[in-house]
Design an enzyme around this catalytic site. Sequence first.
Site, PDB file in Angstrom:
ATOM      1  N   ASP A  72      53.512 -26.813 -21.313  1.00  0.00           N
ATOM      2  CA  ASP A  72      53.277 -26.831 -19.869  1.00  0.00           C
ATOM      3  C   ASP A  72      54.509 -26.266 -19.183  1.00  0.00           C
ATOM      4  O   ASP A  72      55.597 -26.259 -19.759  1.00  0.00           O
ATOM      5  CB  ASP A  72      52.992 -28.247 -19.370  1.00  0.00           C
ATOM      6  CG  ASP A  72      52.216 -28.250 -18.057  1.00  0.00           C
ATOM      7  OD1 ASP A  72      50.970 -28.307 -18.101  1.00  0.00           O
ATOM      8  OD2 ASP A  72      52.850 -28.163 -16.984  1.00  0.00           O
ATOM      9  N   ARG A  79      54.289 -30.941  -0.391  1.00  0.00           N
ATOM     10  CA  ARG A  79      54.995 -31.112  -1.657  1.00  0.00           C
ATOM     11  C   ARG A  79      56.495 -30.795  -1.540  1.00  0.00           C
ATOM     12  O   ARG A  79      57.290 -31.286  -2.343  1.00  0.00           O
ATOM     13  CB  ARG A  79      54.372 -30.206  -2.713  1.00  0.00           C
ATOM     14  CG  ARG A  79      52.918 -30.540  -3.066  1.00  0.00           C
ATOM     15  CD  ARG A  79      52.828 -31.719  -4.022  1.00  0.00           C
ATOM     16  NE  ARG A  79      51.456 -32.046  -4.359  1.00  0.00           N
ATOM     17  CZ  ARG A  79      50.762 -31.470  -5.342  1.00  0.00           C
ATOM     18  NH1 ARG A  79      51.324 -30.527  -6.073  1.00  0.00           N
ATOM     19  NH2 ARG A  79      49.519 -31.837  -5.591  1.00  0.00           N
TER      20      ARG A  79
END
Length: 279
Positions: free
Chosen positions: A152, A40
Amino acid sequence: MTTVDTIRLTDEEFRLISDLVYRKCGIKLGEQKRALIIGRLQKALRSGSFGSFKEYYDYVVKDHSGRALLDLVDRISTNHTFFFREKDHFDYLSAVVLPEISETLRRKQRCDVRIWSAGCSSGEEPYSLAMVASEYYGDRILGADLGILATDISISALEKATAGIYPEESMSTVSLAYRHKYFTRLKDGAWAVKKSLKDMVLFRRLNLIQQSYPFKGMFQVIFCRNVMIYFDKVTQKALVERFYRYTEPGGYLFIGHSETLDRGAGLYRFVQPSVYKKE
């Protein structure tokens, strides 16, 4: 010069990055997440011309604006979700919880319904909640003060949620009737959430491990599903205590089917697997 693709993540670098993410976000990155971190963060190393993960870590720590940390968290966050995931929760919400809330509000002569999707990812969960609420209330929804808060930590996930545009393959769990009622088909085949449904949901960025939340009121329903699996036991316990603080008496907490609460904590009462109630 060594290419980014061949840069190795040392044990010390892995510890530094995982400790940072845990301190700031409560997310526990075990050894099994080493490959995820390497994969990532490759683009971040490449775009920033960092020669090692330690250089990148130092950059994140020294960035006092906090943007680098947000980008790091965004890159390693897993935002896998879909409409009506764990469908029995939505069925229970419609058949039991919303009627119960409506009766309680009627007795108290109130009309405010507050639902929180904590860890809303790219928006499928809160939009699913909005569809269920819209179906339950029907025309009465115009007279109800109904609000769905969706939060979030991931900025990119919130951007997608706010845009409300989903490819055809993401719509497989949405019935044809719901698609045509709550979405608009675009020329490229994607589906866009209609304004009437969008207006029911407020999206905001929130780090769940904050000691307190900037909420003025409480919620009758909190959905926090498949989020706590990323936290250790200490963080989970503190999070559930905060959820309890922001849940109205008689309100419900929904968690993921793979998650459980400590029933000995004396907070929520177990209703059925993954569904709990505040007495």
